[in-house]
Design a protein around this motif. Sequence first.
Motif, short mmCIF file in Angstrom:
data_model
loop_
_atom_site.label_atom_id
_atom_site.label_comp_id
_atom_site.label_asym_id
_atom_site.label_seq_id
_atom_site.Cartn_x
_atom_site.Cartn_y
_atom_site.Cartn_z
N VAL A 109 0.86 -1.19 -0.19
CA VAL A 109 0.05 -0.09 0.07
C VAL A 109 0.98 1.16 0.19
CG1 VAL A 109 -1.89 1.49 1.29
CG2 VAL A 109 -1.75 -1.20 1.31
N PRO A 110 0.55 2.49 -0.80
CA PRO A 110 1.23 3.55 -0.66
C PRO A 110 1.28 3.97 0.68
CG PRO A 110 -0.06 3.52 -2.62
CD PRO A 110 -0.48 2.25 -1.79
N LEU A 111 2.40 4.53 1.05
CA LEU A 111 2.50 5.11 2.67
C LEU A 111 1.40 6.12 3.00
CD1 LEU A 111 6.22 5.69 2.93
CD2 LEU A 111 4.76 3.96 4.12
N GLU A 112 1.05 7.04 1.84
CA GLU A 112 0.07 7.96 1.83
C GLU A 112 -1.58 7.38 2.26
OE1 GLU A 112 0.63 7.88 -2.47
OE2 GLU A 112 1.91 8.03 -0.49
N ASN A 113 -1.63 6.11 2.07
CA ASN A 113 -2.99 5.30 2.24
C ASN A 113 -3.22 4.36 3.12
OD1 ASN A 113 -3.91 6.65 -0.14
ND2 ASN A 113 -3.28 5.14 -1.40
N THR A 114 -2.16 4.73 4.28
CA THR A 114 -2.15 3.81 5.50
C THR A 114 -2.12 4.55 6.57
OG1 THR A 114 -0.93 1.89 6.53
CG2 THR A 114 0.26 3.54 5.06
N ALA A 115 -2.76 4.00 7.70
CA ALA A 115 -2.93 4.47 8.99
C ALA A 115 -1.18 4.37 9.86
CB ALA A 115 -4.02 3.95 10.14
N CYS A 116 -0.78 3.39 9.52
CA CYS A 116 0.55 3.17 9.96
C CYS A 116 1.51 4.25 9.75
CB CYS A 116 1.04 1.64 9.50
SG CYS A 116 0.17 0.39 10.11
N THR A 117 1.37 5.12 8.88
CA THR A 117 2.21 6.07 8.32
C THR A 117 2.30 7.32 9.75
OG1 THR A 117 1.88 5.88 6.19
CG2 THR A 117 2.62 8.12 6.97
N ASN A 118 1.07 7.51 10.42
CA ASN A 118 1.14 8.13 11.65
C ASN A 118 1.98 7.62 12.66
OD1 ASN A 118 -1.08 10.01 10.94
ND2 ASN A 118 -2.23 8.16 10.75
N VAL A 119 2.42 6.34 12.83
CA VAL A 119 3.27 5.88 13.72
C VAL A 119 4.63 6.18 13.19
CG1 VAL A 119 4.34 3.55 14.74
CG2 VAL A 119 1.86 3.86 14.46
N LEU A 120 5.00 5.98 11.93
CA LEU A 120 6.13 6.48 11.25
C LEU A 120 6.52 7.82 11.52
CD1 LEU A 120 8.68 5.23 9.85
CD2 LEU A 120 7.35 5.83 7.46
N ARG A 121 5.48 8.71 11.33
CA ARG A 121 5.72 9.99 11.24
C ARG A 121 5.94 10.63 12.73
NH1 ARG A 121 1.04 11.86 8.72
NH2 ARG A 121 1.84 11.61 6.62
N THR A 122 5.25 10.16 13.64
CA THR A 122 5.28 10.62 14.99
C THR A 122 6.34 9.70 15.85
OG1 THR A 122 3.65 9.15 15.92
CG2 THR A 122 2.92 11.23 15.07
N GLN A 123 6.79 8.80 15.37
CA GLN A 123 7.72 7.61 15.97
C GLN A 123 7.17 7.14 17.38
OE1 GLN A 123 11.66 9.14 15.90
NE2 GLN A 123 11.57 9.66 13.69
N LEU A 124 5.67 7.53 17.63
CA LEU A 124 5.04 7.18 18.80
C LEU A 124 3.70 6.16 18.33
CD1 LEU A 124 4.75 10.69 20.25
CD2 LEU A 124 6.35 8.66 21.22
N PRO A 125 3.50 5.36 19.35
CA PRO A 125 2.12 4.28 19.18
C PRO A 125 1.22 5.44 18.86
CG PRO A 125 3.62 3.77 21.26
CD PRO A 125 4.02 5.10 20.83
N GLN A 126 0.19 4.78 18.09
CA GLN A 126 -1.02 5.56 17.83
C GLN A 126 -2.05 4.80 18.32
OE1 GLN A 126 -0.99 8.87 15.90
NE2 GLN A 126 1.20 8.51 17.05
#
Length: 169
Positions: free
Chosen positions: A74-91
């Motif tokens: 899945v493209p990164l912009e289409n996944t909720a997991c990108t928020n974990v990557l962006r913030t480096q924190l659990p979401q």
Amino acid sequence: MTGPWKSSPRAHLAAELATVALSADEENRLHTIVAAVLEELGADAVQVSMMADEQVSAASCGKIVTRTEHTMRVPLENTACTNVLRTQLPQVIPDARSDARVSSLPVVERGFLGAYIGAPLVVQGMIVGVLCAIQSRPRAWTSSDLELLQRHADEVEKELLRLVVLIGS
């Protein structure tokens, strides 16, 4: 999506780990771990997502995950997991439709993602992936749910470190 997380040493390691995890399917513990998380959380689906230049599902299970999605990309912009990557924190997202971080994602708009919880997977000091659980309907995740997910994320990290050795072999 552009950003420092694409085409980086972190993305390269994540891609290599995804390749090794998918090719060493019978030898790694990722499927056992996601199955345990699924049962313990009572989630609709659980996934180990490797966050390379795209999200690659290295292991997944659950009633809303089909066999073809097992190795889904899945493209990164289409996944909720990108928020974990962006913030480096659990979401923790109890209601995806009302949360600006994910409400416009195709999986939310199609009704597949109603609630999300994800923990970063760190290998060699870099976030290479996310262990996440989803519900098709909103869910009030608890602090115990997050603790359980983090405990299993630690197990996934140990397995990923073992796979790093295979990469180096």
